[in-house]
Design an enzyme around this catalytic site. Structure first.
Site, mmCIF file in Angstrom:
data_model
loop_
_atom_site.group_PDB
_atom_site.id
_atom_site.type_symbol
_atom_site.label_atom_id
_atom_site.label_comp_id
_atom_site.label_asym_id
_atom_site.label_seq_id
_atom_site.Cartn_x
_atom_site.Cartn_y
_atom_site.Cartn_z
ATOM 1 N N ARG A 44 29.441 8.078 -1.925
ATOM 2 C CA ARG A 44 30.475 8.229 -2.861
ATOM 3 C C ARG A 44 29.795 9.555 -3.590
ATOM 4 N NH1 ARG A 44 30.138 5.298 -8.164
ATOM 5 N NH2 ARG A 44 28.115 4.615 -7.162
ATOM 6 N N LYS A 144 23.806 -11.189 4.489
ATOM 7 C CA LYS A 144 23.646 -12.319 3.842
ATOM 8 C C LYS A 144 22.601 -11.861 2.444
ATOM 9 C CE LYS A 144 19.746 -12.688 3.397
ATOM 10 N NZ LYS A 144 18.563 -11.835 3.029
ATOM 11 N N GLU A 212 5.462 -13.386 4.006
ATOM 12 C CA GLU A 212 5.458 -11.889 4.226
ATOM 13 C C GLU A 212 4.491 -11.356 3.237
ATOM 14 O OE1 GLU A 212 9.756 -10.068 3.874
ATOM 15 O OE2 GLU A 212 9.759 -11.745 2.872
ATOM 16 N N HIS A 236 17.904 -17.454 6.214
ATOM 17 C CA HIS A 236 17.118 -17.716 7.401
ATOM 18 C C HIS A 236 16.561 -18.961 7.800
ATOM 19 C CE1 HIS A 236 17.760 -13.570 7.000
ATOM 20 N NE2 HIS A 236 16.801 -12.973 6.346
ATOM 21 N N LYS A 335 6.726 -14.116 -0.548
ATOM 22 C CA LYS A 335 6.287 -12.636 -0.439
ATOM 23 C C LYS A 335 4.809 -12.441 -1.035
ATOM 24 C CE LYS A 335 10.635 -10.567 -0.666
ATOM 25 N NZ LYS A 335 10.672 -10.139 0.732
HETATM 26 C C1 BG6 Z 1 15.637 -10.113 4.363
HETATM 27 C C2 BG6 Z 1 15.145 -10.436 3.382
HETATM 28 O O1 BG6 Z 1 16.950 -10.769 4.881
HETATM 29 O O2 BG6 Z 1 14.617 -10.372 5.416
HETATM 30 C C3 BG6 Z 1 13.944 -9.648 2.555
HETATM 31 O O3 BG6 Z 1 16.291 -9.957 2.192
HETATM 32 C C4 BG6 Z 1 12.858 -9.895 3.554
HETATM 33 O O4 BG6 Z 1 13.437 -9.888 1.324
HETATM 34 C C5 BG6 Z 1 13.430 -9.701 5.124
HETATM 35 O O5 BG6 Z 1 11.862 -9.076 3.284
HETATM 36 C C6 BG6 Z 1 12.358 -10.384 6.116
HETATM 37 O O6 BG6 Z 1 12.631 -9.903 7.256
HETATM 38 P P1 BG6 Z 1 11.566 -9.637 8.415
HETATM 39 O O7 BG6 Z 1 12.578 -9.475 9.678
HETATM 40 O O8 BG6 Z 1 10.859 -8.687 8.026
HETATM 41 O O9 BG6 Z 1 11.082 -11.030 8.569
#
Ligand code: BG6
Length: 486
Positions: A44, A144, A212, A236, A335
């Site tokens: 945009r 998602k 993570e 997931h 996280k």
């Molecule tokens: C995403 C989430 O779908 O997956 C993120 O929105 C997350 O918050 C990420 O960090 C993790 O993906 P991967 O492939 O790095 O494990």
């Protein structure tokens, strides 16, 4: 594959720059993008062609691995990129010019990727429809989490259904594009070994953990509204659970797999009332050390320092079905945890009678450990004699199948796979509307309960394994979180 037109709405946004454009660059470098294809990057914000190209070039340099970006390759890739200035909500701003970029051939695949907030999906689809840009060979791709709860997800699905048939809608969960996740199905359905022991008679419990190290990565605005339950569990983790728990589909078609997945989601025992307090733990990180570096707490990453949003969830889940009666599935994600890792542990029952008990030998139960990232491994823990140790003691040993390290398979590789599947019309690795619905139906009451009870998340230090309360979630004494370092 024939040449196609791919449109990214929200082309200069985070998802496009971090995942989609690197995935497409890589696909082209590997020869998977046919000559004559076009990628329209819609934005945009007023920028001329050269400005836009140089922004994309810079972003690709930072989001591709260092040795992946090559000037020659970029020159080739930039030729198929078509920056488009477009106001998604206003048909008078840029849409006519945009429409003129498409080739008239009806057999040419058009893929519209909605990398924008869901509130704009409606106007986007409506404008595409008004300009007659939706052909039989068009596909719509969305991200998602779809919606915020069941009601909003259904509203989005209804809106999309006005303009696209269900078979044209591709709902992405990038975990399904990971090679190791596909390997899960292969492991289960192409090895006789596991078929007869994949149920409550042989399995004690199953753990699925995605940890993570990263924090919000500049996504505070999105994340604070959503939290770990909607961001990771609703999609997931439940998808991984489905792949572990489904009955064998009679063939690997998207329809057959979807039917089995929906059965599992519908059989999830609802968590209601006091069960939620016993079977769920939500946490939020405070400052701490990750890889010896100090990182700030969740609230410091927000503007107003006030939030009850969870950055960690642990859950105990049961599937009320013949196969899984009484088998707890423990799910955990968070996280700013100690290590980046995604792994599944299938723990089998102990032997029914320990013939070694007189010599005081303790037997450890067999485990099948499936490491999805960063290492890609399948391990089987067995008991064996400690040969060469000079004693006749029993020791757990690991049969180790090592597929390497998936630092070489960045997340955008999953997008590459999924984008090409969508272009090819293969929806096996995408989420059907029925799955989205069933997942929200199960997740909603938990989130509502947390909200109604105004429970604050348990605090945990960044660099830890989450709140200690998550260790209390287990059904039995011998169950505990698997040590990711093992
Ligand atoms: C995403 C989430 O779908 O997956 C993120 O929105 C997350 O918050 C990420 O960090 C993790 O993906 P991967 O492939 O790095 O494990």
């Amino acid at each position: 594959m024939q040449a196609f037109d791919l449109v990214i709405f929200g082309g200069t946004g985070d998802l496009s720059m971090r995942k989609l454009l690197p995935a497409l660059y890589r696909a082209q470098a590997q020869g998977s993008v046919p000559v004559g294809s076009k990628i329209m990057v819609c934005s945009r914000k007023q920028k001329d062609y050269d400005q836009m190209q140089s922004i994309i070039e810079e972003k690709l340099k930072s989001f591709l691995k260092t040795d992946e970006f090559e000037v020659k390759q970029w020159q080739k890739f930039s030729k198929i990129l078509q920056p488009v200035l477009l106001d998604l909500t206003d048909l008078s701003k840029g849409w006519d010019k945009f429409a003129s970029l498409f080739e008239a051939k009806s057999e040419r695949v058009r893929l519209f990727y909605l990398a924008v907030i869901p509130s704009i999906y409606g106007s986007c689809c409506k404008n595409l429809s008004k300009l007659k840009l939706i052909t039989e060979n068009s596909r719509l791709v969305v991200e998602k989490p779809l919606g915020y709860d069941l009601t909003s997800a259904e509203a989005i699905n209804e809106t999309m259904a006005k303009y696209f048939k269900e078979a044209q809608i591709y709902r992405i969960d990038h975990y399904l594009g990971k090679e190791t996740v596909q390997n899960l199905l292969t492991l289960r359905f192409s090895n006789f070994l596991f078929e007869n022991i994949w149920d409550s008679k042989a399995i004690d419990h199953i753990q699925i953990s995605i940890s993570e190290q990263v924090g919000l990565e500049g996504r505070a605005g999105f994340y604070d509204d959503v939290g770990a339950m909607r961001d990771m569990v609703q999609n997931h983790l439940l998808q991984l659970l489905c792949l572990l728990a489904i009955d064998s589909p009679n063939q690997l078609s998207s329809e057959a797999i979807r039917l089995e997945k929906v059965k599992v989601l519908k059989a999830l025992r609802p968590l209601l009332g006091d069960d939620i307090n016993k079977s769920t733990v939500r946490g939020q990180y405070v400052s701490g050390l990750i890889n010896d570096k100090k990182v700030t707490g969740y609230l410091d990453e927000l503007d107003d320092y006030q939030s009850n949003t969870e950055t960690f969830v642990a859950l105990k889940v049961f599937i009320d079905s013949w196969r899984w009666a009484g088998v707890p599935f423990y799910l955990r994600t968070g996280k700013r945890l100690k290590k980046r890792s995604a792994e599944i542990v299938v723990q089998f029952k102990s032997v029914t009678h320990n013939v070694y008990s007189q010599s005081n030998q303790k037997l450890k139960p067999n485990q099948l450990i499936i490491k999805l990232q960063p290492d890609e491994k399948i391990q089987l823990r067995l008991m064996a004699n400690d040969i060469g140790g000079g004693t006749s003691s029993l020791e757990p040993i690991l049969l180790n199948l090592d597929f390497g390290n998936n630092q070489n398979h960045p997340t955008s590789s999953s997008y590459q796979r999924l984008l090409l599947d969508a272009i090819n019309g293969n929806s096996t690795l995408f989420i059907h509307r029925d799955e989205v619905k069933a997942a929200w139906k199960w997740v909603d009451p938990i989130i509502e309960h947390w909200k109604a009870n105004e429970t604050s998340p348990e605090l945990y230090s960044a660099g830890s394994w989450g709140p200690s309360k998550s260790n209390e979630i287990f059904e039995k004494k011998h169950q505990y979180w698997h040590d990711v370092n093992k």
